[in-house]
Design an enzyme around this catalytic site. Structure first.
Site, PDB file in Angstrom:
ATOM      1  N   CYS B 198      26.572  35.106  51.600  1.00 42.15           N
ATOM      2  CA  CYS B 198      26.929  36.137  50.597  1.00 42.15           C
ATOM      3  C   CYS B 198      28.345  35.886  49.838  1.00 42.15           C
ATOM      4  O   CYS B 198      28.445  36.550  48.566  1.00 42.15           O
ATOM      5  CB  CYS B 198      27.176  37.436  51.498  1.00 42.15           C
ATOM      6  SG  CYS B 198      25.428  38.140  52.041  1.00 42.15           S
ATOM      7  N   CYS B 347      31.888  24.475  41.780  1.00 41.01           N
ATOM      8  CA  CYS B 347      31.394  25.706  42.143  1.00 41.01           C
ATOM      9  C   CYS B 347      32.513  26.547  42.570  1.00 41.01           C
ATOM     10  O   CYS B 347      33.408  26.522  42.399  1.00 41.01           O
ATOM     11  CB  CYS B 347      30.131  25.762  43.095  1.00 41.01           C
ATOM     12  SG  CYS B 347      30.577  25.210  44.693  1.00 41.01           S
TER      13      CYS B 347
END
Ligand SMILES: [Zn+2]
Lengths: 95, 390
Positions: B198, B347
């Site tokens: 998450c 990322c």
């Protein structure tokens, strides 16, 4: 033609689509046709030996294919194949 | 005779104050005085006080569960407040168990709160869980999920399961005496990095609220001993499409811990099981530090910088000069790379980029592939302080 329901965790590999259709008489054929249409997803569904990864469960209707022959489980026209991968999120409950 | 998981010898009459407080439960014949007495006698352990643990703790406290244990080793961070409604803005920096315990006591001073400000490990899990009647799992990683499952199977405790990702939730009750356990459903976890967490993939704030309250509901039913529990059923919830689906779960006779011939008789090394130890990881990926990348770029080195984040995420903190190819398109766009030039992948935290590198390698890419260690977070920290941290 079977309908495949794609979970959120795998939608990055299907251009965001939540559903797809694929042809096949068995679950194995349906998933192979689906993976051929979205090559980036194959690695998430199959391991190096080409077996279905054990963190992805596949249901036809509401039944897990494990009890029905695994990838050889039959799929009837119009049936729904649901991919259910393990998700671990707890909204950051850290223990 | 006893109903549910609380034996009759642990019950005693409610006081008039308790009768007043729990009146709306007492009016339900399915709960009544006896059910409320079972709730007061019960000891429930909530593993993790994050998005799932927050509503679990709030509702179980309000419902009058007599003893609530909470396990968490983390401190409250600003980015938690979007969903972890048991913590407040002024709690930022405090241990989560301390902040949660304050809220539980404020809601219901009759609850005995036991805080475990620690990481649940193979060494302490049986000792901690052994003191409770039921466990609700609200953790955010695979190793703790398998640890909680195995400890619950070994101790014969029901494990009320919930998990969330982005807009999607799962809930079930794993109670190996009557039905399947978590391993029956998922014999092994995904390789590290395959399924984003998450903290990388995001989560709708109300989603753990919905799934956590489902867990609270199942916990209360197990304690009171009534209704239809989620044993042998997996509930899937999609908050974006607003759809619930229910799937049948069967016990796996070959399950290594609850099957006919179990091979696991005690807790194992879950980091190793989940592939988090270097000797179990795939071939290592070369890394480059943010400062080193900056030096090479400034020196005019030919480097292809590939940003693998999704467009909406890239927009939060764009990386100047990077070529943008989202992770999900990496393999099919492989011919856009120049194999003679070093490629640096980035990322948010340097996890999914490792996955992109492995996918390219497997697909036969021959050029040099480097991972920006700790992702754009490291760039924001070490090179460009004006870049937002998210
Ligand atoms: Zn099992």
């Amino acid at each position: 033609m079977a309908k495949i329901l794609i979970p959120t965790a795998l939608r990055a590999f299907t251009d965001g689509k939540s559903e797809a259709e694929a042809e096949g008489k068995t679950v194995g054929e349906v998933i192979a046709a689906f993976a051929a249409a979205y090559p980036d997803i194959a690695r998430h569904l199959y391991d190096e030996e080409g077996r279905l990864r054990s963190y992805v469960n596949v249901f036809v209707g509401d039944e897990n294919i494990r009890g029905f022959g695994g990838l050889d489980a039959p799929v009837k026209d119009g049936e729904t194949v649901t991919l259910v991968p393990a998700i671990a999120g707890g909204g950051a409950g850290r223990a | 005779m006893s109903k549910g998981i609380i034996s009759d010898d642990r019950l005693s009459s409610l006081s008039n104050e308790e009768i007043a407080r729990y009146s709306r439960h007492l009016l339900l014949p399915q709960i009544g005085l006896e059910g409320q007495e079972r709730l007061r006698a019960a000891k429930a352990l909530i593993v993790g006080t994050g998005g799932l643990g927050a509503p679990l703790a709030l509702y179980l406290a309000a419902a009058g569960v007599g003893t609530l244990g909470i396990v968490d080793f983390d401190v409250v961070e600003e980015s938690n407040l979007q969903r972890q409604i048991i913590h407040s803005t002024r709690d930022v920096g405090r241990p989560k168990v301390a902040s949660a315990a304050d809220r539980i006591r404020a809601i219901n001073p009759g609850v005995n709160v036991i805080t475990h400000n620690t990481r649940l490990t193979s060494e302490n899990a049986l000792g901690i869980i052994g003191d409770y009647d039921v466990v609700a799992d609200g953790t955010d990683n695979y190793q703790t999920r398998y640890l909680v499952n195995d400890a619950c199977v070994l101790l014969g405790k029901p494990n009320v399961y919930g998990s969330v990702f982005q807009f999607e939730g799962q809930a079930s009750v794993f109670s190996a005496k009557e039905g399947p356990c978590y391993r029956c459903l998922y014999p092994s976890p995904p390789p590290p990095g395959l399924v984003p967490s998450c903290s990388e993939g995001g989560v709708l704030g109300v989603l753990p609220g919905i799934v956590g309250t489902i867990q609270a509901n199942e916990t209360i039913k197990l304690i009171v001993g009534g209704g239809e529990s989620l044993v042998s059923r997996l509930l899937l919830f999609d908050a974006w499409e607003m759809r619930f689906r229910e799937l049948k779960l069967d016990k796996d006779p070959g399950c290594p811990i609850c099957g006919r011939k179990p091979s696991i008789h005690g807790l194992i090394d879950y980091e190793q099981f989940c592939g988090l130890k270097p000797d179990h990881a795939e071939a290592p990926v070369d890394a480059i530090e943010a400062k080193e990348l900056k030096t090479r770029l400034d020196a005019g080195d030919k480097i292809q910088v590939i940003d693998i984040r999704e467009p909406h995420e890239q927009a939060i903190a764009p990386f100047p000069g990077a070529k943008y190819i989202p992770l999900g398109q990496m393999v099919r766009r492989m011919d856009e790379f120049d194999e003679k030039v070093d490629s640096v992948f980035l990322c948010k935290i340097g996890q999914r980029s490792i996955f992109a590198i492995r996918a390219l390698r497997e697909a036969g890419y021959q050029g040099r592939l480097l991972n920006l260690r700790d992702g754009v977070g490291a760039w924001a920290r070490d090179v460009d302080n004006n870049m937002p941290k998210y």
